[in-house]
Design a protein around this motif. Structure first.
Motif, PDB file in Angstrom:
ATOM      1  N   ARG A 298      13.441 -13.294  21.339  1.00  0.00           N
ATOM      2  CA  ARG A 298      12.818 -12.359  22.284  1.00  0.00           C
ATOM      3  C   ARG A 298      12.757 -10.940  21.722  1.00  0.00           C
ATOM      4  O   ARG A 298      11.818 -10.181  21.998  1.00  0.00           O
ATOM      5  CB  ARG A 298      13.573 -12.369  23.621  1.00  0.00           C
ATOM      6  N   ALA A 299      13.750 -10.571  20.907  1.00  0.00           N
ATOM      7  CA  ALA A 299      13.769  -9.227  20.316  1.00  0.00           C
ATOM      8  C   ALA A 299      12.715  -9.055  19.236  1.00  0.00           C
ATOM      9  O   ALA A 299      12.351  -7.922  18.907  1.00  0.00           O
ATOM     10  CB  ALA A 299      15.158  -8.935  19.747  1.00  0.00           C
ATOM     11  N   GLY A 300      12.246 -10.170  18.648  1.00  0.00           N
ATOM     12  CA  GLY A 300      11.175 -10.076  17.657  1.00  0.00           C
ATOM     13  C   GLY A 300      11.589 -10.256  16.218  1.00  0.00           C
ATOM     14  O   GLY A 300      10.908  -9.765  15.309  1.00  0.00           O
ATOM     15  N   VAL A 301      12.668 -10.992  15.952  1.00  0.00           N
ATOM     16  CA  VAL A 301      13.075 -11.225  14.565  1.00  0.00           C
ATOM     17  C   VAL A 301      12.049 -12.100  13.852  1.00  0.00           C
ATOM     18  O   VAL A 301      11.273 -12.818  14.480  1.00  0.00           O
ATOM     19  CB  VAL A 301      14.461 -11.891  14.485  1.00  0.00           C
ATOM     20  N   ARG A 302      12.056 -12.032  12.519  1.00  0.00           N
ATOM     21  CA  ARG A 302      11.138 -12.869  11.736  1.00  0.00           C
ATOM     22  C   ARG A 302      11.746 -14.221  11.403  1.00  0.00           C
ATOM     23  O   ARG A 302      11.046 -15.218  11.301  1.00  0.00           O
ATOM     24  CB  ARG A 302      10.719 -12.155  10.449  1.00  0.00           C
ATOM     25  N   SER A 303      13.057 -14.257  11.217  1.00  0.00           N
ATOM     26  CA  SER A 303      13.713 -15.528  10.910  1.00  0.00           C
ATOM     27  C   SER A 303      15.057 -15.583  11.609  1.00  0.00           C
ATOM     28  O   SER A 303      15.617 -14.562  12.005  1.00  0.00           O
ATOM     29  CB  SER A 303      13.895 -15.726   9.398  1.00  0.00           C
ATOM     30  N   ILE A 304      15.553 -16.805  11.762  1.00  0.00           N
ATOM     31  CA  ILE A 304      16.896 -17.063  12.280  1.00  0.00           C
ATOM     32  C   ILE A 304      17.707 -17.667  11.146  1.00  0.00           C
ATOM     33  O   ILE A 304      17.300 -18.667  10.537  1.00  0.00           O
ATOM     34  CB  ILE A 304      16.871 -18.046  13.471  1.00  0.00           C
ATOM     35  N   GLU A 305      18.854 -17.048  10.866  1.00  0.00           N
ATOM     36  CA  GLU A 305      19.743 -17.578   9.827  1.00  0.00           C
ATOM     37  C   GLU A 305      20.746 -18.537  10.470  1.00  0.00           C
ATOM     38  O   GLU A 305      21.443 -18.157  11.407  1.00  0.00           O
ATOM     39  CB  GLU A 305      20.469 -16.435   9.118  1.00  0.00           C
ATOM     40  N   HIS A 306      20.772 -19.745  10.007  1.00  0.00           N
ATOM     41  CA  HIS A 306      21.625 -20.840  10.486  1.00  0.00           C
ATOM     42  C   HIS A 306      20.970 -21.548  11.680  1.00  0.00           C
ATOM     43  O   HIS A 306      20.344 -22.578  11.501  1.00  0.00           O
ATOM     44  CB  HIS A 306      23.038 -20.371  10.833  1.00  0.00           C
ATOM     45  N   GLY A 307      21.170 -21.060  12.884  1.00  0.00           N
ATOM     46  CA  GLY A 307      20.574 -21.694  14.065  1.00  0.00           C
ATOM     47  C   GLY A 307      21.068 -23.106  14.307  1.00  0.00           C
ATOM     48  O   GLY A 307      20.399 -23.898  14.979  1.00  0.00           O
ATOM     49  N   ASN A 308      22.253 -23.430  13.811  1.00  0.00           N
ATOM     50  CA  ASN A 308      22.689 -24.830  13.783  1.00  0.00           C
ATOM     51  C   ASN A 308      23.103 -25.394  15.132  1.00  0.00           C
ATOM     52  O   ASN A 308      23.260 -26.603  15.284  1.00  0.00           O
ATOM     53  CB  ASN A 308      23.841 -24.992  12.785  1.00  0.00           C
ATOM     54  N   LEU A 309      23.294 -24.528  16.127  1.00  0.00           N
ATOM     55  CA  LEU A 309      23.632 -25.000  17.468  1.00  0.00           C
ATOM     56  C   LEU A 309      22.447 -24.877  18.425  1.00  0.00           C
ATOM     57  O   LEU A 309      22.606 -25.063  19.633  1.00  0.00           O
ATOM     58  CB  LEU A 309      24.835 -24.222  18.016  1.00  0.00           C
TER      59      LEU A 309
ATOM     60  N   ARG B 112      30.032 -32.132  16.909  1.00  0.00           N
ATOM     61  CA  ARG B 112      28.965 -32.968  17.481  1.00  0.00           C
ATOM     62  C   ARG B 112      27.676 -32.173  17.657  1.00  0.00           C
ATOM     63  O   ARG B 112      26.584 -32.651  17.344  1.00  0.00           O
ATOM     64  CB  ARG B 112      29.418 -33.530  18.824  1.00  0.00           C
ATOM     65  N   ALA B 113      27.807 -30.944  18.138  1.00  0.00           N
ATOM     66  CA  ALA B 113      26.624 -30.116  18.349  1.00  0.00           C
ATOM     67  C   ALA B 113      25.947 -29.759  17.029  1.00  0.00           C
ATOM     68  O   ALA B 113      24.710 -29.676  16.964  1.00  0.00           O
ATOM     69  CB  ALA B 113      26.993 -28.848  19.110  1.00  0.00           C
ATOM     70  N   LEU B 114      26.725 -29.563  15.975  1.00  0.00           N
ATOM     71  CA  LEU B 114      26.147 -29.285  14.662  1.00  0.00           C
ATOM     72  C   LEU B 114      25.340 -30.476  14.145  1.00  0.00           C
ATOM     73  O   LEU B 114      24.222 -30.315  13.630  1.00  0.00           O
ATOM     74  CB  LEU B 114      27.253 -28.942  13.659  1.00  0.00           C
ATOM     75  N   LEU B 115      25.894 -31.667  14.277  1.00  0.00           N
ATOM     76  CA  LEU B 115      25.200 -32.860  13.801  1.00  0.00           C
ATOM     77  C   LEU B 115      23.938 -33.118  14.627  1.00  0.00           C
ATOM     78  O   LEU B 115      22.880 -33.470  14.080  1.00  0.00           O
ATOM     79  CB  LEU B 115      26.140 -34.060  13.843  1.00  0.00           C
ATOM     80  N   ASP B 116      24.048 -32.930  15.942  1.00  0.00           N
ATOM     81  CA  ASP B 116      22.869 -33.096  16.791  1.00  0.00           C
ATOM     82  C   ASP B 116      21.816 -32.037  16.473  1.00  0.00           C
ATOM     83  O   ASP B 116      20.608 -32.324  16.450  1.00  0.00           O
ATOM     84  CB  ASP B 116      23.256 -32.992  18.267  1.00  0.00           C
ATOM     85  N   GLY B 117      22.278 -30.818  16.219  1.00  0.00           N
ATOM     86  CA  GLY B 117      21.336 -29.743  15.909  1.00  0.00           C
ATOM     87  C   GLY B 117      20.528 -30.011  14.666  1.00  0.00           C
ATOM     88  O   GLY B 117      19.335 -29.676  14.603  1.00  0.00           O
ATOM     89  N   ALA B 118      21.144 -30.630  13.661  1.00  0.00           N
ATOM     90  CA  ALA B 118      20.412 -30.968  12.437  1.00  0.00           C
ATOM     91  C   ALA B 118      19.316 -31.987  12.726  1.00  0.00           C
ATOM     92  O   ALA B 118      18.214 -31.925  12.158  1.00  0.00           O
ATOM     93  CB  ALA B 118      21.378 -31.503  11.387  1.00  0.00           C
ATOM     94  N   THR B 119      19.596 -32.915  13.618  1.00  0.00           N
ATOM     95  CA  THR B 119      18.577 -33.889  14.017  1.00  0.00           C
ATOM     96  C   THR B 119      17.432 -33.206  14.746  1.00  0.00           C
ATOM     97  O   THR B 119      16.254 -33.511  14.518  1.00  0.00           O
ATOM     98  CB  THR B 119      19.205 -34.973  14.905  1.00  0.00           C
ATOM     99  N   PHE B 120      17.755 -32.267  15.629  1.00  0.00           N
ATOM    100  CA  PHE B 120      16.710 -31.536  16.342  1.00  0.00           C
ATOM    101  C   PHE B 120      15.776 -30.824  15.367  1.00  0.00           C
ATOM    102  O   PHE B 120      14.555 -30.816  15.547  1.00  0.00           O
ATOM    103  CB  PHE B 120      17.328 -30.503  17.299  1.00  0.00           C
ATOM    104  N   VAL B 121      16.350 -30.217  14.320  1.00  0.00           N
ATOM    105  CA  VAL B 121      15.535 -29.504  13.327  1.00  0.00           C
ATOM    106  C   VAL B 121      14.613 -30.469  12.604  1.00  0.00           C
ATOM    107  O   VAL B 121      13.407 -30.219  12.442  1.00  0.00           O
ATOM    108  CB  VAL B 121      16.431 -28.753  12.329  1.00  0.00           C
ATOM    109  N   ALA B 122      15.160 -31.600  12.160  1.00  0.00           N
ATOM    110  CA  ALA B 122      14.353 -32.572  11.422  1.00  0.00           C
ATOM    111  C   ALA B 122      13.206 -33.110  12.270  1.00  0.00           C
ATOM    112  O   ALA B 122      12.111 -33.385  11.748  1.00  0.00           O
ATOM    113  CB  ALA B 122      15.233 -33.721  10.937  1.00  0.00           C
ATOM    114  N   GLU B 123      13.434 -33.245  13.555  1.00  0.00           N
ATOM    115  CA  GLU B 123      12.416 -33.810  14.442  1.00  0.00           C
ATOM    116  C   GLU B 123      11.427 -32.769  14.953  1.00  0.00           C
ATOM    117  O   GLU B 123      10.428 -33.118  15.580  1.00  0.00           O
ATOM    118  CB  GLU B 123      13.101 -34.490  15.631  1.00  0.00           C
ATOM    119  N   SER B 124      11.691 -31.500  14.681  1.00  0.00           N
ATOM    120  CA  SER B 124      10.828 -30.431  15.184  1.00  0.00           C
ATOM    121  C   SER B 124       9.787 -30.045  14.135  1.00  0.00           C
ATOM    122  O   SER B 124       9.836 -30.480  12.982  1.00  0.00           O
ATOM    123  CB  SER B 124      11.667 -29.196  15.527  1.00  0.00           C
ATOM    124  N   GLN B 125       8.872 -29.184  14.545  1.00  0.00           N
ATOM    125  CA  GLN B 125       7.878 -28.632  13.628  1.00  0.00           C
ATOM    126  C   GLN B 125       8.167 -27.168  13.302  1.00  0.00           C
ATOM    127  O   GLN B 125       7.285 -26.453  12.811  1.00  0.00           O
ATOM    128  CB  GLN B 125       6.482 -28.757  14.254  1.00  0.00           C
TER     129      GLN B 125
END
Length: 409
Positions: free
Chosen positions: A241-252, A304-317
């Motif tokens: 919302r603040a307008g960053v260009r990238s998110i570093e990590h974002g694993n959760l 658990r949230a880290l492992l699930d988060g990696a799956t979310f990334v792989a399945e996203s665009q």
């Protein structure tokens, strides 16, 4: 100087598979032609790369060349000593095929990563070209404030360990302007807690929406992008919302938050090797024997949230740009981000694009990340085929940066 690379399978950084065997003609620092059976110009150096795959030079969008996994020894050194210790790190990264890096924090109050950037650009030392966020602006008690390693009575006013701490909009605004005055290419800030910091939690959001808005707007006013260390879902949403260009990590981040990033065209730099290797080995006592107990505890809580988060990334665009957090682990291992990404379901092609054309888009380096006539000649090669065996990214044996050969088989 003119160089002709022959015999290799060439991938341009954009397509889902290589084009086949091609020649690449390099004139000075630029690619002048790509094609089959190119004629050899008079005086050209010919390098035979048969059996190799040629790609654009890799880019690591999240490094810490002045850090080591044991942070305390780095903090205890002088700025000069820290910079000198970084020289072999920079050379190793280049010879491993990383021709461009974005460094996102040094471990002292000086600006040694800016000096390293400038020395590389001037040809005084060997290394990847660098884009630099000198320090991580952090709330006190947040991810960039390491004064909590001291007993409480010694914490107040310990400027070194507080590093780039700033609270409230006025102090944050001043800190951003100070970083840019020094020559920062990017502004890095801590939006959430982390795993390696002693006094917070990765799910905690350490800056308010108003503070993030102020930080990003101040950077934007002065022509710089901001990017946050950011793990928890609420922190990612506030930063977007603040307008960053990238998110570093974002694993959760949840799938919903990743969709928010897609809608706002925000890149994700997921640094999965350092995060998931720790999460997958959380029950390995030998692995954790010499690491802080608080760090292991956090990984137990969030595994658990880290492992699930990696799956979310792989399945996203979501747009994934390659970044490793090297410095939190040995710099020579930053290629291991590739197989870790693939292990979560990310395709080989997507992982390779993350380190080439997508990284160049994030960093706004239009002449890099793609092999095409007119582009800067950052070219690497590895034996075998990374589209079928991603591990060959760790066997790069040809490196050209700006048309200069630094390594060849």
């Amino acid at each position: 100087m003119t160089t002709l690379l022959t015999g290799a399978t060439v991938w341009d950084g954009l397509t889902d598979s290589p084009a086949g065997v091609r020649d690449i003609l390099v004139d000075k620092d630029r690619i002048s032609a790509i094609g089959e059976h190119l004629p050899v110009p008079d005086g050209a150096v010919v390098i035979d790369l048969a059996g190799h795959t040629v790609t654009p030079g890799f880019m690591d969008c999240h490094t810490h060349v002045t850090l080591t996994p044991a942070l305390a020894p780095a903090i205890a050194k002088s700025g000069a000593a820290i910079a000198l210790a970084s020289l072999p790190v920079l050379k190793t990264m280049l010879l491993n095929g990383f021709t461009t890096i974005r460094d996102l924090m040094t471990a002292d109050l000086e600006y040694n990563t800016l000096d390293l950037r400038n020395a590389i650009a001037a040809g005084l030392i060997v290394g990847p070209r660098m884009l630099v966020a000198p320090h991580m602006i952090s709330a006190r008690g947040g991810h960039g404030d390491f004064s909590a390693i001291l007993d409480a009575q010694f914490q107040g006013g310990h400027r070194l360990l507080e590093m780039a701490a700033a609270d409230g909009c006025d102090e944050i605004r001043t800190r951003v302007r100070t970083e840019i005055r020094a020559g920062a290419d990017w502004i890095k800030f801590g939006a959430t807690g982390g795993f390696s910091s002693p006094s917070d939690d990765p799910a905690q959001t350490t800056y308010s929406q108003e503070e993030m808005n102020t930080l990003v707007a101040t950077a934007r006013d002065l022509g710089r992008h901001a990017t946050p260390h950011c793990l928890g879902d609420e922190g990612v949403q506030r930063a977007v919302r603040a307008g960053v260009r990238s998110i570093e990590h974002g694993n959760l981040a949840t799938a919903q938050t990743l969709r928010m990033m897609i809608d706002e065209d925000v890149f994700l730099v997921p640094t999965q090797y350092t995060m998931l290797d720790d999460a997958r080995r959380v029950d390995d006592d030998a692995y954790w024997a010499h690491q802080p107990a608080y760090k292991r505890h956090k990984y137990r809580v969030h595994r658990r949230a880290l492992l699930d988060g990696a799956t979310f990334v792989a399945e996203s665009q979501v747009k994934i740009a390659f970044g490793t957090d090297a410095g939190m682990f040995p710099h020579a291992d930053n290629w291991k981000e590739f197989p870790m990404m693939v292990s979560t379901g990310i395709s080989n092609a997507r992982a390779l694009k993350a380190a080439t054309s997508v990284a160049a888009e994030l960093l706004e380096l239009d002449d890099l990340g793609v092999l095409a006539p007119g582009k800067i000649a950052d070219i690497i090669a590895m034996p075998g085929d990374p589209f079928t065996d991603i591990d060959v990214t760790g066997t790069v044996d040809f490196v050209m940066k700006d048309g200069v050969v630094h390594k060849q088989p």
